[in-house]
Design a protein around this motif. Structure first.
Motif, PDB file in Angstrom:
ATOM      1  N   SER B  41      -6.378   5.260  49.406  1.00 50.75           N
ATOM      2  CA  SER B  41      -5.061   4.612  49.256  1.00 50.75           C
ATOM      3  C   SER B  41      -4.620   3.984  50.570  1.00 50.75           C
ATOM      4  O   SER B  41      -4.096   2.865  50.584  1.00 50.75           O
ATOM      5  CB  SER B  41      -4.010   5.633  48.829  1.00 50.75           C
ATOM      6  OG  SER B  41      -4.325   6.154  47.577  1.00 50.75           O
ATOM      7  N   ASP B 161      -4.412   0.687  42.939  1.00 50.12           N
ATOM      8  CA  ASP B 161      -4.592   2.046  43.458  1.00 50.12           C
ATOM      9  C   ASP B 161      -4.567   3.042  42.298  1.00 50.12           C
ATOM     10  O   ASP B 161      -3.504   3.436  41.825  1.00 50.12           O
ATOM     11  CB  ASP B 161      -3.509   2.389  44.484  1.00 50.12           C
ATOM     12  CG  ASP B 161      -3.829   3.672  45.236  1.00 50.12           C
ATOM     13  OD1 ASP B 161      -4.867   4.296  44.939  1.00 50.12           O
ATOM     14  OD2 ASP B 161      -3.034   4.052  46.119  1.00 50.12           O
ATOM     15  N   GLU B 162      -5.717   3.457  41.856  1.00 48.65           N
ATOM     16  CA  GLU B 162      -5.860   4.386  40.735  1.00 48.65           C
ATOM     17  C   GLU B 162      -4.943   4.029  39.568  1.00 48.65           C
ATOM     18  O   GLU B 162      -4.098   4.824  39.153  1.00 48.65           O
ATOM     19  CB  GLU B 162      -5.570   5.819  41.212  1.00 48.65           C
ATOM     20  CG  GLU B 162      -6.504   6.229  42.330  1.00 48.65           C
ATOM     21  CD  GLU B 162      -6.550   7.731  42.530  1.00 48.65           C
ATOM     22  OE1 GLU B 162      -6.258   8.452  41.559  1.00 48.65           O
ATOM     23  OE2 GLU B 162      -6.879   8.166  43.638  1.00 48.65           O
TER      24      GLU B 162
HETATM   25 MG   LIG Z   1      -4.804   7.793  46.764  1.00 48.75          MG
END
Ligand SMILES: [Mg+2]
Ligand SMILES: Nc1ncnc2c1ncn2[C@@H]1O[C@H](COP(=O)(O)OP(=O)(O)OP(=O)(O)O)[C@@H](O)[C@H]1O
Lengths: 219, 240
Positions: B41, B161-162
């Motif tokens: 991240s 991000d995910e």
């Molecule tokens: Mg992360």
């Protein structure tokens, strides 16, 4: 029970006039306190350290000392130090306004920092400038936290305003005392004045509930 | 499109990214994988300067983001980002979420913004939700709106991000389908993901981070079937 309401009847207009006298400086104090409080809140969330420090010390001072002391200092110390003969009205507005601004700044700061940090990041990621993000994204969401707490602060201020009776300002409270002294009966006028305060606070609470309901429509 | 050179990032004494260098070409889809806490991240957030790099250079679409003279706010307009937890604006309707930044940042006309917004909603399959508030949407729908919101700024590059980690399993596919479609349309994408299926099928390249180091990178087929480093082998053994 030995209550005699008939005796206070001639004084009722005199006491009712106190509502306006009280409301007058309460409203001015609220507005004054709100403006200063907003500025202080901006200092607190801003990135300039000296301003942040100033706002924090200010808040801590006004929350950390009795309101009646702050009122006395302004009413008594200002003439002694500067020679300016400050009126009870101006003293009251200054004391209540400055005091309230400390609480208001804390309410606004807390309301803003309660908004999810992801909102700031999402706005930043879209290229939204800071000022615009504050106005369009953060503040509308913060208002939901801020307004109910702000309403409480206004209610507190309305009740605490009775402290100005100690500097001889003829507010609602003071008028109750004056009538009591004239009649040699304190209970009835004080009870009467008490009911008026209660009524004022009820109106403010209802107003607060109404605002809250309107705000929660978006959810 | 993206050029990262010797990127370092520390939080206090904690060195989270160590000497990351990578170049990503226009239209390339790159998956970033690695264990929790490896700095995925942080790496992604450095690329639109949500985190300020401690050292190193980042250039996106020939703009040097690490140059002090660069207007970062302006540069972010061209870099879309999609978060794990959506971060839609809850007080705005779906369509308003899409038109807000084009209206206020790019200053295009309302008619144009709404037309583009509606087209994007159709693209992510949510035309019927334009007047809904985010709180009434499912997770998968929220994420599709979030993708559309980022696309509304017509970015050169999209960061994810995910994007499917916070979703119920049955909603993962609808979001991945939108991302797949986007990849096929030629968008440059950098995707942190635990969805190895996506990395395998859609990505042109996989990069593997561990403890802040870029350990390995390669074409997905090679990386998954024949990882070179022990750390990548360990990681793949655990998750596959
Ligand atoms: Mg992360
Ligand atoms: N804002 C921050 N302040 C301090 N430390 C941070 C911050 N953000 C991340 N870290 C630290 O940096 C390290 C890497 O975090 P990061 O979120 O980049 O990992 P990740 O690979 O995305 O992990 P995950 O898969 O759990 O999302 C962690 O040790 C984390 O504690």
């Amino acid at each position: 029970m030995n209550l005699d309401w008939s005796q206070i009847v001639p004084y009722i207009p005199f006491m009712l006039e106190g509502i306006w006298v009280t409301l007058q400086f309460v409203i001015v104090s609220i507005v004054f306190g709100f403006i200063i409080g907003t500025v202080l809140a901006l200092f607190k969330i801003g990135s300039l350290k000296p301003l942040r420090l100033f706002a924090d010390v200010y808040t801590s001072m006004f929350r950390g000392t009795p309101l009646i002391l702050q009122l006395m200092i302004i009413y008594l110390a200002v003439p002694q130090l500067t020679g300016y003969d400050i009126s009870p009205f101006l003293s009251a507005v200054l004391a209540f306004g400055l005091n309230s601004s400390a609480y208001v700044s804390e309410i606004i700061r807390a309301g803003i920092s309660a908004v999810d940090k992801g909102q700031t990041e999402a706005a930043m990621a879209l290229g939204v400038p800071y000022r615009q993000m504050m106005i369009d994204i953060i503040l509308p969401q913060a208002l939901k936290n801020i307004l109910p707490a702000l309403m409480n602060e206004f209610i507190t201020l309305t009740k605490e305003s009775a402290i100005v009776s100690t500097i001889g300002y003829l507010d609602l409270m003071r008028r109750g005392q004056v009538v009591g002294a004239n009649l040699y009966r304190n209970f009835e006028p004080l009870l009467f004045v008490g009911l008026i305060y209660w009524g004022l606070v009820m109106v403010l609470s209802l107003l607060g509930k109404w605002v809250e309901r309107r705000l929660s429509k978006g959810d | 499109m993206i050029n990262v050179e010797h990127l370092y990032k520390s939080f206090g004494k904690n060195e989270v990214l160590k000497d990351i260098s990578i170049e990503i070409k226009q239209g390339e889809v790159v998956s970033v994988i690695g264990p929790s806490g490896s700095g995925k991240s942080t790496f992604l957030r450095c690329i639109n300067l949500l985190e300020t790099p401690t050292e190193g250079n980042i250039t996106v679409a020939s703009v040097d983001l690490t140059d002090k003279k660069t207007n970062v706010t302006k540069a972010r307009e061209k870099i879309g980002m999609v978060f794990q937890h959506f971060h839609l604006f809850p007080h705005l309707t779906v369509l308003e979420n899409l038109t807000y930044a084009p209206l206020k940042v790019k200053r295009i006309s309302r008619a144009e913004a709404e037309e583009k917004g509606l087209a994007l909603l159709e693209r992510v399959g949510l035309s019927d939700k334009q007047d809904a508030y985010p709180s009434s949407l499912s997770g998968g729908q929220k994420q599709r709106v979030a993708i559309a919101r980022a696309l509304a700024m017509e970015p050169d590059l999209m960061l994810f991000d995910e994007p499917t980690s916070a979703l119920d399993p049955e909603m993962v596919k609808e979001v991945l389908d939108v991302m797949k479609d986007l990849a096929e349309s030629g968008m440059t994408m950098l995707v942190v993901t635990h969805e190895m299926g996506f990395a395998r099928e859609v990505a042109d390249r996989v990069i593997f981070l561990d403890q802040g180091l870029l350990i390995e990178e390669g074409e997905p087929h090679t990386f998954f079937n024949n990882p070179q480093s022990d750390r990548a082998k360990d990681f793949l053994d655990k998750i596959l």
